[in-house]
Design an enzyme around this catalytic site. Structure first.
Site: not given
Length: 759
Positions: A442-443
């Protein structure tokens, strides 16, 4: 608009200024623009303003679970945790047992975010977060399995963008678990840079169900897809092209997201990845010339080319729940177990929790756990209010996972050999192994910290910069001049106010800054206001002088992201203390968090100024922010000892700090630790009687009536419990050497060896 309609100032001053800005301002890509426009701004805008309105934050009432949500947390969630065997899942079968899957489906775990009208539970973000937090304290593999259907993926995208037909068909199936979803974004060439993906679809007509149908012929190759190996419904992101102009004039339409049943011809699900030895399902998938009807685009044909905007908007909410909840769960687990272990484990005849080196680690664990839970509550509150604060959820994901890493490292150090010997008795090793997964997905935190948090936040949350950029990109030059002129005047006033505010708070030591409360935390409200003003000043100077080159100054951006993260966590800590009724027992934790956070801000500001490209401006900023030098200090040793003591002693403060995790059944390691910690005061009192009477053994003391038979029995039971807790697992050599416990390596050498073994 013609030139003569411009005022004299606009012609002489504003237009040349705008022309210069247009030259130095880099062209904003579509993905950058969509990322900036995704979600909303909330408390982050208050921090960027340099004058946060504390009353606005404190007036927000804390989340309260509904009776249905509380019942689910105390009932099905607790029951699910009791069914989970994390060791078996990760090291024996490497899959969730079928009965666990069935229990999750039957009880609605896979449809927590889906509205009740579609058969889901319709839970709040707070309830969703607490369910994930409790499950994660028992099994990360099970928590991740619950997280994916309730986070970024088909369900969330359908609810926000799906057509009524898509919602009616798919949401009930997802809520019941008839369809298992996954989301396929990452490919070999493109991870964080989604624009680089080579997965492509071509608009075409093809016969489908006996009819000529408009659709897309898509080819892709994805990897790292959680739940991919067992998914029946794929949320697929790809670049769509229309070379024959069947739906418009553009050849390249852009990133598009479609719902793809995994049983379509041409799809290959592939094998499994094994991320950090975690047993949740994750693996690659691919498709070759797969025909997907246009009706499968999420939101229908009107949403083609809007995939990236849809994704970043959904991510703006989802990344504030899943991984932060898992991180808080790990921190609470570490706090509860490490404190108890330090109290009952003795070295050199005394509990290891009495050694200052261990107390230093315990104090850090306790305070960071308090701050992480405070931020989790505040972030889910924002989400339940309907906000999608993209910058704050990015902060939350990066800060929570990094703080979990430091907390778990401390816990591992204190446990020593107990934590590094794998087996069913080890309650920390698997959390430690899973940390890189949380850091990466998620990043990735490096990207999130150095590019996203400050880079996007500085533009999105600034009261004028984004409007000035829009004016600079306005194709109508004169209209851009007029809009730019208006914003520049406002911007100059903002700059003057920011400078004056920063200098005033620095000279007065923030004594004149407003605090919404009286008492021991008032100073921290004032000091955080001062820090926010300094942050606003440095941000302003960086944006104005560096312009578009700022995004290449990733080390500067990263340090400013750290400052913003600390400001947000300080805000959350202060709010939590007030929301909880200002319990005096929690004050050591609040003091530690605030003193540590303010010190970190001072350090990062110093590093920014040391490395700021314009040296004269850096000197001017230093004189404004630190006119009398540095004044922040790290928490004292005495304060750290007070925080450590909260974990070493059974108390309401300890229970409040670690509330929300699964504490286990009678023979669970955590329950055993809790039992031993509760027994320690009585056990130590009994041993003092024995020593004072110079008795050599428990039996001698009992026979001499120094202690009662009941006390003697309690001592023996405690010693047996203690031995059971301190034991670590061991295995027969053939168990460890069993290759069936590990997946075959996908290499030519391993395949040749397997063939030779078979012969």
């Amino acid at each position: 608009m013609s030139v003569q309609h411009l005022t004299l100032r606009q012609r002489i001053l504003t237009r040349p200024m705008l022309d210069r800005v247009r030259k130095i301002l880099p062209r904003m890509s579509d993905t950058e623009r969509e990322a900036l426009e995704a979600g909303s701004i909330w408390w982050d805008a208050e921090l960027f303003s340099g004058k946060p309105d504390w009353k606005k934050l404190l007036d927000l009432q804390p989340n309260r679970l509904t009776p249905q949500e509380r019942s689910f947390l105390d009932g099905p969630t607790e029951e699910l945790c009791s069914m989970l065997d994390d060791w078996r899942i990760n090291f024996e079968t490497r899959v969730l047992p079928e009965e666990i899957w069935q229990y999750m489906k039957t009880n609605g775990f896979l449809g927590m975010i889906i509205p009740e009208a579609y058969g889901g539970l319709g839970f709040s973000a707070s309830a969703h977060s607490q369910v994930v937090m409790k499950i994660a304290s028992r099994s990360i593999a099970a928590a991740v399995t619950v997280m994916v259907p309730n986070s970024l993926g088909p369900g969330e995208l359908l609810m926000e963008y799906g057509t009524s037909e898509q919602k009616s068909h798919y949401l009930p199936r997802l809520a019941r678990g008839d369809d298992i979803p996954c989301f396929a974004l990452t490919s070999l060439e493109a991870g964080s840079d989604a624009a680089a993906m080579t997965d492509t679809g071509i608009v075409c007509y093809q016969e489908h169900n006996g009819e000529k149908t408009l659709g897309m012929r898509v080819t892709w190759s994805k990897r790292y897809i959680t739940l991919g190996p067992v998914a029946t419904l794929l949320g697929l992101a790809f670049k769509l092209r229309d070379p024959d102009h069947l739906i418009g004039e553009d050849d390249d339409i852009g990133i598009t997201v479609a719902l793809v049943p995994t049983d379509l011809p041409g799809i290959e699900i592939g094998r499994r990845h094994l991320p950090a030895m975690q047993g949740f399902q994750n693996g690659p998938n691919s498709g070759t010339d797969v025909f997907i009807p246009m009706s499968q685009v999420i939101g229908g044909q009107d949403r083609i080319g809007q995939g990236w905007k849809m994704l970043v908007s959904a991510l703006a909410a989802g990344r504030g729940i899943s991984l932060p909840s898992l991180s808080v769960s790990g921190a609470k687990m570490a706090a509860r177990t490490t404190g108890a272990y330090s109290r009952i484990r003795k070295q050199f005849g005394i509990p290891v929790g009495q050694f200052e080196g261990v107390q230093e680690a315990l104090g850090h664990i306790a305070a960071q756990t308090y701050a992480m839970e405070a931020a989790r509550r505040t972030t889910t509150l924002a989400l339940d209010l309907g906000e999608k604060p993209a910058v704050l959820t990015a902060i939350m994901k990066a800060q929570a996972t990094e703080r979990m890493r430091s907390v778990i490292n401390d816990a591992m150090d204190v446990h020593g050999g107990k934590a590094i010997c794998d087996g069913p008795r080890n309650y920390l090793g698997n959390i430690y192994r899973a940390i890189p997964v949380a850091i990466t997905v998620e990043g990735a935190n490096i990207l999130t910290r150095s590019l996203m948090i400050f880079g996007q936040g500085a533009i999105r949350c600034h009261p004028h910069i984004l409007k000035e950029m829009e004016a600079a990109h306005d194709p109508d030059h004169d209209a851009g001049v007029r809009a730019f002129d208006t914003e520049v005047i406002r911007h100059l006033r903002f700059q003057a106010g920011t400078f004056a505010r920063t200098l005033f708070h620095a000279v007065t030591g923030a004594r004149m800054a407003r605090s919404p409360v009286r008492g021991p935390t008032a100073i921290y409200f004032r000091d955080t206001t001062r820090a926010a003003a300094a942050f606003a000043l440095v941000s302003e100077c960086a944006l104005v002088t560096l312009g578009g080159s700022l995004k290449k100054r990733e080390m500067l951006s990263g340090r400013l992201a750290d400052v913003l993260g600390e400001l947000y966590f300080l805000s959350c800590v202060l709010k939590r203390f007030e929301d909880d009724g200002s319990p005096a027992d929690d004050l050591p934790l609040v003091h530690w968090c605030c003193q540590s956070g303010l010190y970190t801000i001072q350090e990062r500001m110093d590093q920014v100024l040391d490395n700021f490209p314009s040296r004269p401006l850096a000197w001017a900023m230093r004189a404004t922010i630190f006119p009398f030098g540095f004044h922040r200090e790290l928490p004292s040793d005495e304060l750290t000892r007070e925080c450590a003591q909260i974990l070493l002693t059974p108390s309401t403060a300890r229970d409040r700090l670690t509330n929300g995790i699964y504490k286990g059944g009678e023979n669970d390691p955590i329950a055993m630790l809790d039992k031993a910690l509760e027994d320690v005061p009585g056990i130590e009192a009994t041993w003092r009687k024995i020593r004072d009477a110079n008795q050599a053994t428990v039996g001698d003391a009992r026979d001499a009536n120094v202690i009662s038979p009941d006390d003697a029995a309690k001592l023996l039971r405690y010693e047996e419990l203690l031995r059971d807790i301190l034991m670590v697992d061991d295995f027969a050599p053939e168990e460890i050497a069993d290759r069936n416990a590990y997946p075959a390596r996908n290499t030519a050498r391993s395949r040749e060896r397997e063939k030779a073994d078979a012969q």
